[in-house]
Design an enzyme around this catalytic site. Structure first.
Site: not given
Length: 661
Positions: A324, A504
């Site tokens: 992000t 992730d």
């Protein structure tokens, strides 16, 4: 009336009558009730009864507490510094509400009492005779406090030994209260205070023991000098070492065993938990407190009576996923954190690594080889090459060129590559639009020298790099604009095959694959990173380079640190069409400034010191202590008894004997 302690629901109504009765008593007898005078207290109660009967709207019958009323009369001439701090903090916040119109005011009456601070045989109504405190024989600076607790208790305060951990906002107020209360003011008493930090400019608006000329000095030492000026009799010693496992040789058995109690004034949970463990080990009472803007809390830890601080834990703050931050920000907080990491990755960490390499090339290469992953090794090598290579900047114009290329890389090339991998109309394997939900589709920024934000970035980045290499800096924006407009930047062409992780999980999986590949290499196959020393630049080419890393400092407006963070964060905001932020907000987030205001700090330290009164008296009942939770904005004040510790029966005596019979 605002109720704050539900174990004493009728207390506000009783106090409402008692405060009115004081005025009537003074008019009738030309003065307030005398301290601990039974006759005056009885007459005072009669006035309260009369007021209660005249109050036809709300007549207190069963709720009129004669014991409370008489204690009020016996102590109303007293005056306590912690009580002033509590009421003063609340009143000051109400004054600010009236001026600013911000937050909800108290409607209409608020009465706060700390009757539990009195000796337990006094405040708990019983048939046993009340032991009247030994009233002061002469007026001293503690006379008003001695009226309430007695002269012998004042000697206990003076002989007590307390450890204040931290001398920031809460610590400063705490030490001021201790000086006014007379803690550690005899030859047998002592106050110890420690803080690892030095004073910064931003501290001055709420840490009132410090002044502008103290900036750069150690907090604990300046705070010690300030309270000594307030009360020259106070025996206080300053430490500059944190309370850590590494400093147990300083805060050792001898140190803790002589203490009567510990007061936390810390700003992080890890340090609080460690101090709590030490207090549990040495069986010392602890009061922990904290503030967050208008919110405040106090927790009392009494050996064998209450649970410890570490018995319960708040859930950890959710961290922002790395992907992000790198590619898919959607909040201003994301761009600020990215800008802060970007600052460290350009102007702090590489310069530190280059400086360490120049100091000890062989040792640095060995440490890099042993202590870092393959990816980190390559990154460190590239950092040192960039810092010490032959093409490092030698003039300020070189710094401007570097900054212009950095702008292109961060706000055009990276975004163009991202849009090449994931076009605006990209559809996922599940048939959903890729750029939807929290994923904001970015756009590239074309450099415009007439755009103030673009030029601010160039000015800040150029000056930061110039400082690293000891090049003369300049704030001449016209000169920088003229130079940067002449720089040609080649047009970027996106590359195929570049991997950009969507989340992730993909990032972790890719790292794991790389780790496994490295582990599968045969012993005879040396990777390029194993030859680190040969890959570093030769020092004879860079003997004259003087590297100066930047240590991020948010409060110095002349060092270009916040200029760079503000420009970088807001440029990235422009990339992703997020709402921009003012410099003050970016400074608060980037500098990790915990919101603190003097009103809340004053109130919470007053509540802590009220608990210290109980410690020194040796209160044995858990009902005597109070944990506090407050929010001056709502307003909300909640007080509750501490939670008792968990008790477990390990083995009965019978089973113990049968086991070893």
């Amino acid at each position: 009336m605002l109720t704050c302690d539900f174990s004493k629901m009728s207390m506000p109504a009783n106090l409402h009558l008692a405060f009115q009765a004081v005025s009537r008593f003074q008019k009738q007898f030309n003065g307030p009730p005398k301290p601990w005078d039974e006759n005056d207290a009885e007459q005072f109660y009669q006035i309260v009864e009369k007021l209660n009967s005249e109050n036809r709207d709300q007549v207190l019958t069963d709720e009129l507490n004669k014991h409370w009323i008489k204690l009020f009369a016996k102590t109303c001439q007293g005056d306590l510094c912690p009580m002033q701090a509590v009421i003063g903090g609340i009143a000051a916040q109400e004054a600010m509400k009236a001026v600013t119109g911000k937050f909800m005011p108290i409607r209409q009456f608020f009465y706060f009492d700390a009757i539990e601070c009195l000796p337990e045989n006094v405040f708990q109504s019983s048939n046993e005779p009340v032991v009247v405190p030994d009233l002061p024989t002469k007026q001293t600076r503690y006379y008003s406090q001695e009226i309430i607790f007695g002269e012998s208790f004042q000697h206990k305060l003076a002989e007590s030994k307390y450890f204040v951990v931290g001398s920031g906002a809460i610590g400063c107020e705490m030490l001021k209260n201790f000086a006014m209360m007379g803690i550690g003011c005899s030859d047998k008493g002592h106050v110890y205070v420690t803080d690892m930090d030095s004073i910064e400019k931003s501290n001055l608006n709420r840490q009132f023991l410090f002044r502008s000329w103290d900036i750069g000095k150690m907090k604990s030492q300046v705070a010690t000098d300030a309270v000594k000026a307030m009360n020259p009799n106070m025996h206080i010693r300053a430490y500059i070492d944190g309370v850590l496992p590494e400093t147990e040789n300083i805060y050792n058995d001898e140190f803790f065993e002589r203490l009567d109690g510990v007061v936390n004034a810390l700003d992080n949970v890890k340090a609080r938990q460690y101090v709590d463990r030490r207090c549990v080990y040495y069986q010392k009472p602890l009061v922990d407190s904290g503030t967050l803007g208008t919110k405040a809390s106090v927790q009392v830890v009494v050996p064998f009576l209450t649970e410890s601080y570490s018995s319960t834990n708040d859930p950890p703050d959710p961290s922002v996923p790395m992907c992000t931050l790198r590619n898919f920000p959607n909040l201003i907080e994301h761009t600020i954190e990215w800008a802060r990491d970007n600052f460290a990755g350009l102007f702090t960490i590489p310069a530190q690594q280059a400086e360490e390499y120049m100091r000890d090339p062989k040792g640095f290469a060995e440490r890099t080889s042993k202590n870092h992953s393959e990816y980190d090794k390559n990154e460190i090598i590239e950092n040192v090459k960039r810092m010490l290579g032959a093409d490092h900047p030698k003039t300020f114009v070189d710094c401007i060129k570097w900054s212009r290329h950095l702008f292109e890389q961060q706000f055009y090339n990276t975004i163009a590559q991202l849009l090449y991998n994931f076009p605006r109309d990209h559809i996922t394997s599940k048939g959903d639009r890729f750029w939807s939900g929290n994923k904001r589709c970015p756009h590239v920024l074309k450099f415009d020298v007439n755009n103030k934000l673009h030029l601010d970035f160039i000015v800040a980045a150029s000056n930061l790099l110039a400082h690293v290499y000891g090049i003369q800096q300049t704030r001449d924006a016209q000169f920088i604009a003229k130079e940067v407009s002449q720089i040609h930047v080649p047009e970027f062409q996106p590359k195929a095959g570049v991997t950009i992780h969507e989340n992730d999980e993909q990032l972790r999986a890719d790292n794991e694959r790389q780790k496994n590949l490295n582990a599968m290499k045969k012993p005879g196959q040396e990777s390029e990173a194993d030859l680190i020393l040969q890959r570093f630049p030769q020092l004879d080419q860079s003997l004259r380079i003087q590297i100066r890393p930047h240590e991020f400092e948010k409060d110095d407006d002349t060092n270009f640190h916040m200029d760079y963070i503000v420009a970088t964060a807001n440029l990235r905001v422009e990339n992703y069409e997020i709402q921009t932020a003012e410099r003050s907000k970016i400074k608060r987030i980037a500098g990790n400034i915990i919101p603190a205001i003097a009103t809340t700090t004053a109130m919470v330290t007053g509540l802590v010191c009220l608990e210290v009164y109980k410690f020194i008296q040796g209160h044995k009942s858990i009902e005597s202590y109070r944990n506090a939770f407050a929010n001056l904005a709502l307003p909300f004040f909640g007080f509750s008894e501490p939670v008792p510790p968990k008790r477990q029966k390990v083995r009965t005596q019978t089973s113990f004997q049968s086991t070893f019979s």
